[in-house]
Design a protein around this motif. Structure first.
Motif, PDB file in Angstrom:
ATOM      1  N   UNK A   1     -47.216 -30.366  84.799  1.00 10.80           N
ATOM      2  CA  UNK A   1     -46.545 -29.267  85.493  1.00 10.80           C
ATOM      3  C   UNK A   1     -46.227 -28.132  84.516  1.00 10.80           C
ATOM      4  N   UNK A   2     -46.394 -26.905  84.980  1.00  8.39           N
ATOM      5  CA  UNK A   2     -46.030 -25.748  84.153  1.00  8.39           C
ATOM      6  C   UNK A   2     -44.509 -25.681  84.064  1.00  8.39           C
ATOM      7  N   UNK A   3     -43.996 -25.684  82.834  1.00  7.29           N
ATOM      8  CA  UNK A   3     -42.548 -25.627  82.617  1.00  7.29           C
ATOM      9  C   UNK A   3     -42.123 -24.369  81.877  1.00  7.29           C
ATOM     10  N   UNK A   4     -43.095 -23.558  81.474  1.00  4.06           N
ATOM     11  CA  UNK A   4     -42.762 -22.328  80.766  1.00  4.06           C
ATOM     12  C   UNK A   4     -43.986 -21.743  80.101  1.00  4.06           C
ATOM     13  N   UNK A   5     -43.724 -20.782  79.217  1.00  2.00           N
ATOM     14  CA  UNK A   5     -44.801 -20.152  78.462  1.00  2.00           C
ATOM     15  C   UNK A   5     -44.256 -19.685  77.123  1.00  2.00           C
ATOM     16  N   UNK A   6     -45.166 -19.582  76.163  1.00  4.01           N
ATOM     17  CA  UNK A   6     -44.841 -19.080  74.838  1.00  4.01           C
ATOM     18  C   UNK A   6     -45.710 -17.858  74.583  1.00  4.01           C
ATOM     19  N   UNK A   7     -45.116 -16.832  74.013  1.00  2.00           N
ATOM     20  CA  UNK A   7     -45.857 -15.653  73.602  1.00  2.00           C
ATOM     21  C   UNK A   7     -45.684 -15.459  72.108  1.00  2.00           C
ATOM     22  N   UNK A   8     -46.792 -15.272  71.426  1.00  2.00           N
ATOM     23  CA  UNK A   8     -46.757 -15.023  69.978  1.00  2.00           C
ATOM     24  C   UNK A   8     -47.548 -13.755  69.705  1.00  2.00           C
ATOM     25  N   UNK A   9     -47.033 -12.916  68.818  1.00  2.00           N
ATOM     26  CA  UNK A   9     -47.710 -11.692  68.412  1.00  2.00           C
ATOM     27  C   UNK A   9     -47.436 -11.415  66.945  1.00  2.00           C
ATOM     28  N   UNK A  10     -48.356 -10.688  66.337  1.00  2.00           N
ATOM     29  CA  UNK A  10     -48.183 -10.291  64.943  1.00  2.00           C
ATOM     30  C   UNK A  10     -49.472 -10.347  64.150  1.00  2.00           C
ATOM     31  N   UNK A  11     -50.373 -11.244  64.512  1.00  2.00           N
ATOM     32  CA  UNK A  11     -51.655 -11.366  63.823  1.00  2.00           C
ATOM     33  C   UNK A  11     -52.753 -11.129  64.866  1.00  2.00           C
ATOM     34  N   UNK A  12     -53.946 -11.644  64.658  1.00  2.00           N
ATOM     35  CA  UNK A  12     -54.976 -11.517  65.692  1.00  2.00           C
ATOM     36  C   UNK A  12     -54.550 -12.352  66.895  1.00  2.00           C
ATOM     37  N   UNK A  13     -55.045 -12.019  68.047  1.00  2.00           N
ATOM     38  CA  UNK A  13     -54.669 -12.756  69.254  1.00  2.00           C
ATOM     39  C   UNK A  13     -55.009 -14.238  69.143  1.00  2.00           C
ATOM     40  N   UNK A  14     -56.171 -14.566  68.579  1.00  2.00           N
ATOM     41  CA  UNK A  14     -56.543 -15.980  68.432  1.00  2.00           C
ATOM     42  C   UNK A  14     -55.613 -16.708  67.468  1.00  2.00           C
ATOM     43  N   UNK A  15     -55.219 -16.052  66.378  1.00  2.00           N
ATOM     44  CA  UNK A  15     -54.270 -16.666  65.445  1.00  2.00           C
ATOM     45  C   UNK A  15     -52.892 -16.814  66.079  1.00  2.00           C
ATOM     46  N   UNK A  16     -52.511 -15.831  66.881  1.00  2.00           N
ATOM     47  CA  UNK A  16     -51.241 -15.918  67.610  1.00  2.00           C
ATOM     48  C   UNK A  16     -51.243 -17.144  68.526  1.00  2.00           C
ATOM     49  N   UNK A  17     -52.349 -17.346  69.241  1.00  2.00           N
ATOM     50  CA  UNK A  17     -52.459 -18.492  70.153  1.00  2.00           C
ATOM     51  C   UNK A  17     -52.398 -19.804  69.396  1.00  2.00           C
ATOM     52  N   UNK A  18     -53.039 -19.871  68.235  1.00  2.00           N
ATOM     53  CA  UNK A  18     -53.015 -21.101  67.427  1.00  2.00           C
ATOM     54  C   UNK A  18     -51.600 -21.413  66.963  1.00  2.00           C
ATOM     55  N   UNK A  19     -50.847 -20.384  66.577  1.00  2.00           N
ATOM     56  CA  UNK A  19     -49.453 -20.602  66.153  1.00  2.00           C
ATOM     57  C   UNK A  19     -48.611 -21.103  67.322  1.00  2.00           C
ATOM     58  N   UNK A  20     -48.805 -20.511  68.497  1.00  2.00           N
ATOM     59  CA  UNK A  20     -48.067 -20.967  69.686  1.00  2.00           C
ATOM     60  C   UNK A  20     -48.386 -22.417  69.988  1.00  2.00           C
ATOM     61  N   UNK A  21     -49.656 -22.756  69.933  1.00  2.00           N
ATOM     62  CA  UNK A  21     -50.079 -24.126  70.219  1.00  2.00           C
ATOM     63  C   UNK A  21     -49.469 -25.113  69.232  1.00  2.00           C
ATOM     64  N   UNK A  22     -49.409 -24.743  67.965  1.00  2.00           N
ATOM     65  CA  UNK A  22     -48.807 -25.611  66.950  1.00  2.00           C
ATOM     66  C   UNK A  22     -47.335 -25.872  67.269  1.00  2.00           C
TER      67      UNK A  22
END
Length: 141
Positions: free
Chosen positions: A109-130
């Motif tokens: 179930x979807x319980x929320x979302x994380x947004x990360x910004x500051x580097x490339x979009x793919x690197x931001x996504x990897x940091x969020x996933x970590x």
């Protein structure tokens, strides 16, 4: 189940740690609940002050559309008019790029979302996933 403040802090701490370990530019991380409300946010020293709005837009779009940033970007590329309309509906708050990551519980179930910004979009996504994985939840990029 909702994302607790404690889990949100873990997500942020681990996402920022991932950024430091992989030598990313200064990051900003936001955690939203399943209704799109802010649970927690942190901006690293050196990050641009406008990063709150970008992190929020990445996560907000994920929650409101039920699709992560990567899927939103594909949709924007394939149907720009649709994403333009969505952004109109949500007052320009949606940023359809990687770095907006859906958060799911153990039941999927979807319980929320994380947004990360500051580097490339793919690197931001990897940091969020970590950060999400460190909290015991599942991320969808």
């Amino acid at each position: 189940m909702a994302i607790s403040l404690n889990k949100s802090r873990t997500i942020i701490r681990k996402a920022l740690a991932h950024g430091r370990e992989t030598e990313l530019k200064p990051l900003s991380v936001i955690v939203l609940d399943s209704g799109g409300h802010v649970i927690a946010f942190e901006r690293e020293d050196g990050a641009a002050p406008g990063r709150f709005a970008i992190a929020h837009g990445k996560a907000f779009g994920s929650i409101m559309l039920g699709m992560a940033g990567t899927a939103q970007m594909k949709r924007a590329e394939d149907q720009a008019y649709f994403m333009a309309a969505v952004n109109g509906v949500y007052g320009g708050q949606v940023i359809p790029v990687p770095g907006g990551v859906l958060v799911r519980d153990k039941r999927g179930r979807i319980v929320g979302a994380v947004g990360v910004t500051g580097d490339t979009s793919d690197n931001d996504a990897a940091a969020a996933l970590a950060g999400i994985e460190a909290s015991g939840l599942t991320g969808e990029i």
